[in-house]
Scaffold this active site. Sequence first.
Site, PDB file in Angstrom:
ATOM      1  N   CYS A   1      -0.320   2.697   4.332  1.00 11.28           N
ATOM      2  CA  CYS A   1      -0.085   2.684   2.883  1.00 11.28           C
ATOM      3  C   CYS A   1      -1.035   3.667   2.224  1.00 11.28           C
ATOM      4  CB  CYS A   1      -0.319   1.277   2.339  1.00 11.28           C
ATOM      5  SG  CYS A   1      -0.043   1.144   0.567  1.00 11.28           S
ATOM      6  N   LEU A   2      -0.511   4.434   1.297  1.00  8.77           N
ATOM      7  CA  LEU A   2      -1.346   5.414   0.590  1.00  8.77           C
ATOM      8  C   LEU A   2      -2.443   4.720  -0.211  1.00  8.77           C
ATOM      9  CD1 LEU A   2       1.436   7.868  -0.637  1.00  8.77           C
ATOM     10  CD2 LEU A   2      -0.171   8.210   1.253  1.00  8.77           C
TER      11      LEU A   2
ATOM     12  N   GLY B   1       6.932   7.174   0.798  1.00  7.39           N
ATOM     13  CA  GLY B   1       7.368   6.311  -0.301  1.00  7.39           C
ATOM     14  C   GLY B   1       6.241   6.128  -1.288  1.00  7.39           C
TER      15      GLY B   1
ATOM     16  N   HIS C   1       5.159  -3.743  -3.344  1.00  2.00           N
ATOM     17  CA  HIS C   1       4.205  -3.187  -4.313  1.00  2.00           C
ATOM     18  C   HIS C   1       4.588  -3.605  -5.733  1.00  2.00           C
ATOM     19  CE1 HIS C   1       1.424  -0.698  -2.050  1.00  2.00           C
ATOM     20  NE2 HIS C   1       2.385   0.011  -1.475  1.00  2.00           N
TER      21      HIS C   1
ATOM     22  N   GLN D   1       1.405   1.807  -7.646  1.00  2.00           N
ATOM     23  CA  GLN D   1       0.318   2.541  -6.982  1.00  2.00           C
ATOM     24  C   GLN D   1      -0.309   3.604  -7.871  1.00  2.00           C
ATOM     25  OE1 GLN D   1       2.983   3.157  -3.393  1.00  2.00           O
ATOM     26  NE2 GLN D   1       0.966   3.140  -2.422  1.00  2.00           N
TER      27      GLN D   1
ATOM     28  N   HIS E   1       8.557  -2.420   1.836  1.00  2.00           N
ATOM     29  CA  HIS E   1       7.141  -2.137   1.552  1.00  2.00           C
ATOM     30  C   HIS E   1       6.959  -1.771   0.069  1.00  2.00           C
ATOM     31  CE1 HIS E   1       3.202  -0.022   2.804  1.00  2.00           C
ATOM     32  NE2 HIS E   1       3.422   0.449   1.589  1.00  2.00           N
ATOM     33  N   GLU E   2       7.860  -0.938  -0.452  1.00  2.00           N
ATOM     34  CA  GLU E   2       7.737  -0.495  -1.857  1.00  2.00           C
ATOM     35  C   GLU E   2       8.072  -1.622  -2.833  1.00  2.00           C
ATOM     36  OE1 GLU E   2       6.163   2.035  -1.942  1.00  2.00           O
ATOM     37  OE2 GLU E   2       6.694   3.038  -0.085  1.00  2.00           O
TER      38      GLU E   2
END
Length: 167
Positions: free
Chosen positions: A91-92, A46, A137, A51, A133-134
């Site tokens: 997480c990236l 995702g 963000h 991000q 999660h997204e």
Amino acid sequence: MAILKILHYPDKRLHTVAAPVAQVDNAIRRLIDDMGETMYAAPGIGLAATQVNVHKQIIVIDVSESGSRLQTFINPQITASEGQAEREEGCLSVPGIFDTVTRAAKVTVQALDRDGNPFTLDAEGLLAVCIQHEIDHLHGKVFVDYLSRLKQTRIKTRLLKHLRETM
Ligand code: GNR
Ligand code: NI
């Protein structure tokens, strides 16, 4: 297409609140394509526009085994949620850190697709986790924010040290 630079925690820009997309046009679709390419290259399941330092409400997700089912959510809203589930998250934007977060087990999400058409989706399992999660963000929230202060401090120290070493 292009691979975009992913912001790393504790970058303050990750706490920016994203604005809704007013019109789904070609520029937005180009951004979605770049986000997809960036997510697959990472690799991740995702990615939120936050991000890549674009503060618009856009998410791409692919939780398929084959990595060939990109789902796009523009202006996503969770309209219902039920139950609780614990899962190890990564997480990236927080590379190398994994920890358990408790979230709703099932969510209903309303969003626009890449053509600007509204849709509603019921999600559970990994997809439900990823959607939450997204969307976090987009609200300026990172999964680390759910952990204890002690863990947050340790993670910041670790990532800042890593940043200095790679400068
Ligand atoms: O690639 C990712 N994997 C993942 C695993 C468990 C819970 C959430 C995620 S999302 C993450 C990609 C990412 O950082 N998206 O914002
Ligand atoms: Ni993330």
